[in-house]
Design a protein around this motif. Structure first.
Motif, PDB file in Angstrom:
ATOM      1  N   LEU A   1       0.835  -1.197   0.000  1.00 14.59           N
ATOM      2  CA  LEU A   1       0.000   0.000   0.000  1.00 14.59           C
ATOM      3  C   LEU A   1       0.873   1.252   0.000  1.00 14.59           C
ATOM      4  O   LEU A   1       1.941   1.281   0.620  1.00 14.59           O
ATOM      5  N   THR A   2       0.415   2.282  -0.686  1.00 16.91           N
ATOM      6  CA  THR A   2       1.139   3.550  -0.717  1.00 16.91           C
ATOM      7  C   THR A   2       1.034   4.239   0.639  1.00 16.91           C
ATOM      8  O   THR A   2      -0.011   4.194   1.297  1.00 16.91           O
ATOM      9  N   ASP A   3       2.120   4.875   1.056  1.00 12.01           N
ATOM     10  CA  ASP A   3       2.159   5.537   2.367  1.00 12.01           C
ATOM     11  C   ASP A   3       1.417   6.872   2.306  1.00 12.01           C
ATOM     12  O   ASP A   3       2.010   7.953   2.336  1.00 12.01           O
ATOM     13  N   GLU A   4       0.098   6.764   2.199  1.00 11.25           N
ATOM     14  CA  GLU A   4      -0.788   7.923   2.193  1.00 11.25           C
ATOM     15  C   GLU A   4      -2.043   7.580   2.980  1.00 11.25           C
ATOM     16  O   GLU A   4      -2.214   6.448   3.443  1.00 11.25           O
ATOM     17  N   GLU A   5      -2.917   8.537   3.136  1.00 13.31           N
ATOM     18  CA  GLU A   5      -4.166   8.326   3.861  1.00 13.31           C
ATOM     19  C   GLU A   5      -5.025   7.298   3.129  1.00 13.31           C
ATOM     20  O   GLU A   5      -5.367   7.469   1.955  1.00 13.31           O
ATOM     21  N   GLN A   6      -5.363   6.201   3.823  1.00 15.50           N
ATOM     22  CA  GLN A   6      -6.203   5.163   3.240  1.00 15.50           C
ATOM     23  C   GLN A   6      -7.675   5.558   3.350  1.00 15.50           C
ATOM     24  O   GLN A   6      -8.097   6.148   4.352  1.00 15.50           O
ATOM     25  N   LYS A   7      -8.462   5.238   2.328  1.00 16.96           N
ATOM     26  CA  LYS A   7      -9.860   5.649   2.270  1.00 16.96           C
ATOM     27  C   LYS A   7     -10.783   4.472   2.589  1.00 16.96           C
ATOM     28  O   LYS A   7     -10.617   3.372   2.053  1.00 16.96           O
ATOM     29  N   GLU A   8     -11.742   4.725   3.439  1.00 16.97           N
ATOM     30  CA  GLU A   8     -12.705   3.691   3.821  1.00 16.97           C
ATOM     31  C   GLU A   8     -13.482   3.197   2.599  1.00 16.97           C
ATOM     32  O   GLU A   8     -13.934   3.987   1.773  1.00 16.97           O
ATOM     33  N   GLY A   9     -13.612   1.878   2.489  1.00 15.39           N
ATOM     34  CA  GLY A   9     -14.372   1.268   1.404  1.00 15.39           C
ATOM     35  C   GLY A   9     -13.555   0.941   0.169  1.00 15.39           C
ATOM     36  O   GLY A   9     -14.042   0.227  -0.716  1.00 15.39           O
ATOM     37  N   ASP A  10     -12.324   1.451   0.077  1.00 18.32           N
ATOM     38  CA  ASP A  10     -11.479   1.114  -1.070  1.00 18.32           C
ATOM     39  C   ASP A  10     -11.135  -0.377  -1.054  1.00 18.32           C
ATOM     40  O   ASP A  10     -10.959  -0.975   0.019  1.00 18.32           O
ATOM     41  N   THR A  11     -11.041  -0.968  -2.226  1.00 16.02           N
ATOM     42  CA  THR A  11     -10.633  -2.373  -2.331  1.00 16.02           C
ATOM     43  C   THR A  11      -9.447  -2.494  -3.277  1.00 16.02           C
ATOM     44  O   THR A  11      -9.318  -1.735  -4.247  1.00 16.02           O
ATOM     45  N   TYR A  12      -8.595  -3.469  -2.990  1.00 13.66           N
ATOM     46  CA  TYR A  12      -7.419  -3.764  -3.808  1.00 13.66           C
ATOM     47  C   TYR A  12      -7.435  -5.264  -4.106  1.00 13.66           C
ATOM     48  O   TYR A  12      -7.374  -6.085  -3.185  1.00 13.66           O
ATOM     49  N   SER A  13      -7.535  -5.615  -5.391  1.00 15.25           N
ATOM     50  CA  SER A  13      -7.637  -7.017  -5.794  1.00 15.25           C
ATOM     51  C   SER A  13      -6.380  -7.440  -6.537  1.00 15.25           C
ATOM     52  O   SER A  13      -5.873  -6.697  -7.390  1.00 15.25           O
ATOM     53  N   VAL A  14      -5.895  -8.634  -6.216  1.00 17.26           N
ATOM     54  CA  VAL A  14      -4.691  -9.173  -6.847  1.00 17.26           C
ATOM     55  C   VAL A  14      -4.933 -10.639  -7.195  1.00 17.26           C
ATOM     56  O   VAL A  14      -5.429 -11.405  -6.359  1.00 17.26           O
TER      57      VAL A  14
END
Length: 563
Positions: free
Chosen positions: A158-171
């Motif tokens: 994950l990028t070292d920035e503010e994470q946003k609620e509800g975001d998804t990351y699929s791999v």
């Protein structure tokens, strides 16, 4: 004295040596053969006997299927690497991006969902290892942003920035032997081995029963073609053709109608391995182009471009054909197109081509597998004059292949404009056809099309061989208009004669050429500069039809004379 003396006057026949049109090196991974050895092949060569199976053999079949009657192909085997992959991260939401890295060790469909917003170490997330069907309990995101994805060998960063609620990351992570999917109520099976060739395995239970009782049918191409019905082996081991893998059915009863599917990813080459394998063959053989089989990206294209530059400097103009990867599991054609365009936008070279066209390809055995179409296009190139576009409709469509049904004209136009070699459909025609045969040249270059590169390369090769006849010849007296056909006039005539072979060819390869040796040159200190302009045959790339309708006998009727 007083005898008859004989002398041979060589070079007066009009022969124009130096052409290499219609010859190519094709290099890739195969299960047999010696790495780095050149195999000279024709349409009737025993490909499986010499090279076994694998991407190189599949591509050679495509080349010979479209290569006309007498293609000259030199195959060079390359060492293969595992064909698995860690797919690009598919991000949904407005938060920062992420990347995935590692080495694929297990099949996995991972989804990371940001549960509560915040910085790394504070934000919480849920991880699913089954494509989002189930999620583990929420945990704080690692402070370094590195999320281990089970036992797959992959890490989501994950990028070292503010994470946003509800975001998804699929791999998506795939090994050479993909996951076994089952439709039906039968027991699970196992697929193991070392993958030698691509395959889309389908095992269908035709008759219920255990080993040595039940029966099955096996397909290697996703169900497009089937082997005969066979009895389940007593040891439960079913060889999946020549792919290198074995299916193991359990000792329990198999259930009729149950269908098992599994995709096999073929081995791939490394660009360093390719260049090492090509070193000796390129020293020994002079060819028009080199086709590198296997998925590639901009770093691979840069290596090919550097090699093309090196060959140019050795007076051996040669261009390279490469292939872009196929869409990965879980990746839409839109996402695949965006990824391909990003790679195309990051590199330019006028002597490198990248084929993005793909789809199912039929071989003479009736098997149909999804693969890149670089081999089909390369064969077409070998069969046509240097000035001709591979997309010429009169030459027929790509009858061996079927484009992915999700690939449409928008995808094609975007990739073609970005510099990729693509295929397209025409309304009213059944087959797919080649689009512009683009190179990766910048928009300011004259060498954006393959037919231009081929024509110029052939003319340069012929011109060089013709000019060599005048090396260390007397230049003659430059102040005289006519030196009796010797000196500079002879040099000019030789080059004009070389171009004349292309002008007189049938089909014609050049419209005309103009050769000039500028006056006032310091030949003693600088040598001779010869300037020539090649006048090519234009290609019709667009046709616009303007129709109008008038009434017979009216003043607008073009058949009537207007007073």
């Amino acid at each position: 004295m007083g005898d008859v003396l004989e002398f041979l006057v060589d070079g007066a026949s009009g022969l124009a040596p130096g052409g290499v049109s219609g010859t190519a090196i094709v290099t890739g991974v195969c299960s047999k053969g010696t790495v780095g050895k050149a195999y000279l092949l024709g349409k009737h060569s025993d490909l499986e006997g010499l090279l076994g199976v694998g991407p190189l053999v599949d591509t050679l079949k495509d080349v010979f299927a479209t290569g006309g009657q007498e293609p000259v192909v030199i195959a060079v085997p390359v060492e293969g690497l595992s064909g698995g992959y860690i797919g690009s991260v598919r991000h949904t939401g407005t938060g920062p991006s992420a990347t995935a890295t590692g080495s694929p060790a297990g099949n996995l469909d991972a989804v990371l969902k940001i549960k509560t917003a915040g910085s790394l170490g504070t934000a919480t997330s849920e991880l699913s290892l089954d494509g989002g069907k189930t999620f583990a309990s929420a945990e704080a995101t690692p402070a370094n942003g590195q999320v281990t994805l089970g036992d797959s060998g992959a890490t989501l960063v994950l990028t070292d920035e503010e994470q946003k609620e509800g975001d998804t990351y699929s791999v998506t992570v795939r090994t050479p032997i993909g996951p076994v999917e089952k439709v039906g109520t039968g027991p699970d099976i196992d697929v193991a081995g070392t993958v030698k060739a691509a395959g889309e395995l389908v095992l269908k239970i035709v008759k219920a029963g255990g080993r040595n009782q039940g029966t099955y049918q096996l397909s290697l191409d996703g169900g497009d073609s089937w082997d005969v019905e066979r009895t389940l082996p007593a040891d439960g081991l079913i060889a999946a053709g020549s792919t290198g893998v074995t299916i193991t059915v359990p000792a329990s009863n198999m259930t009729v109608g149950t269908v098992y599917t599994c995709r096999l990813a073929p081995p791939v080459p490394s660009i360093s391995g390719v260049m090492a394998a090509l070193e000796k063959p390129l020293e020994r053989y002079d060819v028009e182009f080199v086709l590198i089989v296997g998925p590639s990206d901009s770093s691979d294209w840069a290596a090919a471009g550097a090699k093309a530059d090196a060959l140019w400097n050795l007076h051996r103009p040669t261009y390279f054909k490469m292939a872009y990867r196929l869409p990965q599991d879980g990746e839409t054609v839109d996402d695949w197109t965006a990824a391909c365009k990003a790679e195309l936008d990051s590199y330019a070279h006028r002597f490198v081509q990248v084929c993005a066209a793909y789809g199912e390809v039929s071989d003479p055995s009736g098997k149909r597998l999804m693969r890149n179409w670089a081999g089909l296009q390369a064969g077409r190139v070998l069969s046509i004059p240097v000035c001709r576009a591979t997309g010429r409709v009169k030459d027929g469509g790509i009858s061996q292949g079927t484009l992915d049904e999700d690939f449409n004209e928008a995808h094609q136009k975007i990739l073609e404009k970005a510099g990729a070699l693509t295929a397209k459909r025409y309304a009213g025609l059944s087959s797919a056809y080649w689009g512009d045969s683009r190179t990766l040249a910048d928009p300011t270059s004259d060498f954006q099309y393959e037919e231009v590169v081929r024509t110029v390369f052939k003319a340069i090769r012929l011109s060089r061989m013709a000019a060599l006849k005048s090396m260390y010849d007397e230049a003659g007296d430059p102040t005289l208009a006519d030196n009796g056909g010797s000196g500079l006039n002879y040099l000019k005539a030789c080059i004009e004669g070389a171009h004349g072979t292309m002008i007189a060819a049938r089909p014609q390869e050049l419209a005309a050429s103009k050769v000039e040796i500028p006056a006032g040159q310091d030949i003693v200190n600088n040598g001779v500069a010869v300037e020539f302009t090649l006048i090519g045959l234009p290609i019709i790339r667009e046709i616009r039809l303007f129709a109008q309708y008038v009434y017979a006998g009216s003043r607008q009727d073009p058949r009537l004379e207007v007073a």
